[in-house]
Design an enzyme around this catalytic site. Structure first.
Site, PDB file in Angstrom:
ATOM      1  N   PRO A   1      85.878   3.083  19.634  1.00  0.00           N
ATOM      2  CA  PRO A   1      85.830   1.749  19.043  1.00  0.00           C
ATOM      3  C   PRO A   1      84.489   1.049  19.196  1.00  0.00           C
ATOM      4  CG  PRO A   1      87.214   1.787  21.014  1.00  0.00           C
ATOM      5  CD  PRO A   1      86.904   3.215  20.655  1.00  0.00           C
ATOM      6  N   ASN A   2      84.094   0.429  18.120  1.00  0.00           N
ATOM      7  CA  ASN A   2      82.890  -0.417  18.006  1.00  0.00           C
ATOM      8  C   ASN A   2      81.589   0.371  17.921  1.00  0.00           C
ATOM      9  OD1 ASN A   2      84.293  -2.965  18.132  1.00  0.00           O
ATOM     10  ND2 ASN A   2      84.702  -2.486  20.264  1.00  0.00           N
TER      11      ASN A   2
ATOM     12  N   ARG B   1      74.179  -4.584  16.834  1.00  0.00           N
ATOM     13  CA  ARG B   1      74.459  -5.599  17.839  1.00  0.00           C
ATOM     14  C   ARG B   1      74.130  -5.057  19.220  1.00  0.00           C
ATOM     15  NH1 ARG B   1      78.557  -9.132  16.258  1.00  0.00           N
ATOM     16  NH2 ARG B   1      77.902 -10.263  18.137  1.00  0.00           N
TER      17      ARG B   1
ATOM     18  N   TYR C   1      72.825  -0.999  24.135  1.00  0.00           N
ATOM     19  CA  TYR C   1      73.169   0.270  23.477  1.00  0.00           C
ATOM     20  C   TYR C   1      72.036   0.878  22.663  1.00  0.00           C
ATOM     21  CZ  TYR C   1      77.778  -1.261  24.916  1.00  0.00           C
ATOM     22  OH  TYR C   1      78.848  -1.680  25.675  1.00  0.00           O
TER      23      TYR C   1
ATOM     24  N   ASN D   1      82.477  10.031  23.229  1.00  0.00           N
ATOM     25  CA  ASN D   1      82.231   8.705  23.768  1.00  0.00           C
ATOM     26  C   ASN D   1      83.398   7.866  23.272  1.00  0.00           C
ATOM     27  OD1 ASN D   1      81.501   6.158  24.541  1.00  0.00           O
ATOM     28  ND2 ASN D   1      79.427   6.255  23.702  1.00  0.00           N
TER      29      ASN D   1
ATOM     30  N   ALA E   1      85.483   1.759  25.012  1.00  0.00           N
ATOM     31  CA  ALA E   1      86.307   1.093  26.026  1.00  0.00           C
ATOM     32  C   ALA E   1      87.595   1.867  26.333  1.00  0.00           C
ATOM     33  CB  ALA E   1      86.632  -0.322  25.564  1.00  0.00           C
TER      34      ALA E   1
ATOM     35  N   HIS F   1      88.150   3.667  29.691  1.00  0.00           N
ATOM     36  CA  HIS F   1      88.601   2.997  30.910  1.00  0.00           C
ATOM     37  C   HIS F   1      90.071   2.614  30.870  1.00  0.00           C
ATOM     38  CE1 HIS F   1      84.289   2.826  31.246  1.00  0.00           C
ATOM     39  NE2 HIS F   1      84.190   1.992  30.217  1.00  0.00           N
TER      40      HIS F   1
ATOM     41  N   ASP G   1      95.537  12.640  28.139  1.00  0.00           N
ATOM     42  CA  ASP G   1      96.553  13.682  27.929  1.00  0.00           C
ATOM     43  C   ASP G   1      96.194  14.558  26.729  1.00  0.00           C
ATOM     44  OD1 ASP G   1      97.983  12.790  30.093  1.00  0.00           O
ATOM     45  OD2 ASP G   1      99.462  11.672  28.919  1.00  0.00           O
TER      46      ASP G   1
ATOM     47  N   GLU H   1      81.685  14.268  28.257  1.00  0.00           N
ATOM     48  CA  GLU H   1      81.850  12.809  28.123  1.00  0.00           C
ATOM     49  C   GLU H   1      80.458  12.170  28.098  1.00  0.00           C
ATOM     50  OE1 GLU H   1      84.168  11.128  31.310  1.00  0.00           O
ATOM     51  OE2 GLU H   1      83.572   9.077  30.805  1.00  0.00           O
TER      52      GLU H   1
ATOM     53  N   HIS I   1      78.122   8.487  27.587  1.00  0.00           N
ATOM     54  CA  HIS I   1      78.010   7.033  27.456  1.00  0.00           C
ATOM     55  C   HIS I   1      76.550   6.686  27.249  1.00  0.00           C
ATOM     56  CE1 HIS I   1      82.149   6.509  28.536  1.00  0.00           C
ATOM     57  NE2 HIS I   1      81.958   7.373  29.519  1.00  0.00           N
TER      58      HIS I   1
ATOM     59  N   SER J   1      75.198   3.646  27.767  1.00  0.00           N
ATOM     60  CA  SER J   1      74.825   2.872  28.961  1.00  0.00           C
ATOM     61  C   SER J   1      75.381   3.589  30.191  1.00  0.00           C
ATOM     62  CB  SER J   1      75.426   1.462  28.866  1.00  0.00           C
ATOM     63  OG  SER J   1      76.855   1.528  28.916  1.00  0.00           O
TER      64      SER J   1
ATOM     65  N   ARG K   1      77.558  -1.369  35.575  1.00  0.00           N
ATOM     66  CA  ARG K   1      78.075  -2.547  34.875  1.00  0.00           C
ATOM     67  C   ARG K   1      79.319  -3.093  35.601  1.00  0.00           C
ATOM     68  NH1 ARG K   1      78.245  -1.073  28.632  1.00  0.00           N
ATOM     69  NH2 ARG K   1      78.521  -3.345  28.511  1.00  0.00           N
TER      70      ARG K   1
ATOM     71  N   ARG L   1      84.530  -1.034  34.308  1.00  0.00           N
ATOM     72  CA  ARG L   1      83.982   0.139  33.610  1.00  0.00           C
ATOM     73  C   ARG L   1      83.723   1.309  34.558  1.00  0.00           C
ATOM     74  NH1 ARG L   1      82.463  -2.049  28.514  1.00  0.00           N
ATOM     75  NH2 ARG L   1      81.932  -4.251  28.693  1.00  0.00           N
TER      76      ARG L   1
END
Ligand code: CA2
Length: 150
Positions: free
Chosen positions: A10-11, A18, A23, A74, A77, A80, A87, A98, A100, A102, A107, A111
């Site tokens: 998401p995002n 932004r 990021y 990635n 959110a 977390h 699963d 995995e 990320h 950042s 942070r 997170r």
């Protein structure tokens, strides 16, 4: 040609538009192209998927189970919060990296825990967009070089 899944949550479709101070300025399309180019050097193709929905990410993992040889994820959110994604990835029988942009450990405390790390072969955090390229290189080692161990 063997295919790898590049899955973003998401995002992350807003990358480059932004919060560049967190990021970076690289767009998701740029990142997907970087992954595709890095994979092509080893004769791999990519399946790049982004979803803002937990179920969309889970569906993408299920659909890739038999047609891909490894995955870069990635989950944003959902990293977390999502036991469901944990699963789904647990039933994915190939290496998972995995990523990320950042460093979540630098942070807020919320997170610091990842539901995905226990099912990942490697975790790359804080290296920005280049972290995805490193993830492709690690996947290449794990999938094409049978001697590679992490
Ligand atoms: O650092 C990362 O890559 C994260 O996975 C990004 C997630 C965050 O919840 C994780 O803790 C760490 C958030 C992605 C939000 O993406 C945006 C992109 C552009 C503008 C705003 C948000």
């Amino acid at each position: 040609m063997p295919e790898i899944l590049v899955l973003n949550g998401p995002n992350l479709n807003l990358l480059g538009e932004r919060e560049p101070e967190i990021y970076g300025r690289t767009t998701l399309a740029d990142i997907e192209e970087m992954c595709t180019d890095a994979a092509a050097e080893a004769g791999l193709t990519t399946r790049c998927i982004q979803s803002n929905h937990e179920g969309g990410l889970i569906d993408a993992v299920h659909e890739a189970r038999h047609s891909t040889v490894g995955a870069i994820i990635n989950a944003g959110a959902y990293t977390h919060t999502s036991l469901a994604l944990h699963d789904a990835l647990k039933s994915y029988d190939h290496p998972i990296i995995e990523v990320h942009l950042s460093n979540p450990h630098a942070r807020e405390a919320v997170r610091h825990h990842s539901f995905l790390s226990p099912v990942a072969s490697a975790v790359i955090a804080g290296a920005g967009a280049k972290g995805y390229v490193h993830a492709v290189e690690i996947l290449i080692d794990l999938t094409l070089n049978t001697k590679a161990r992490l």
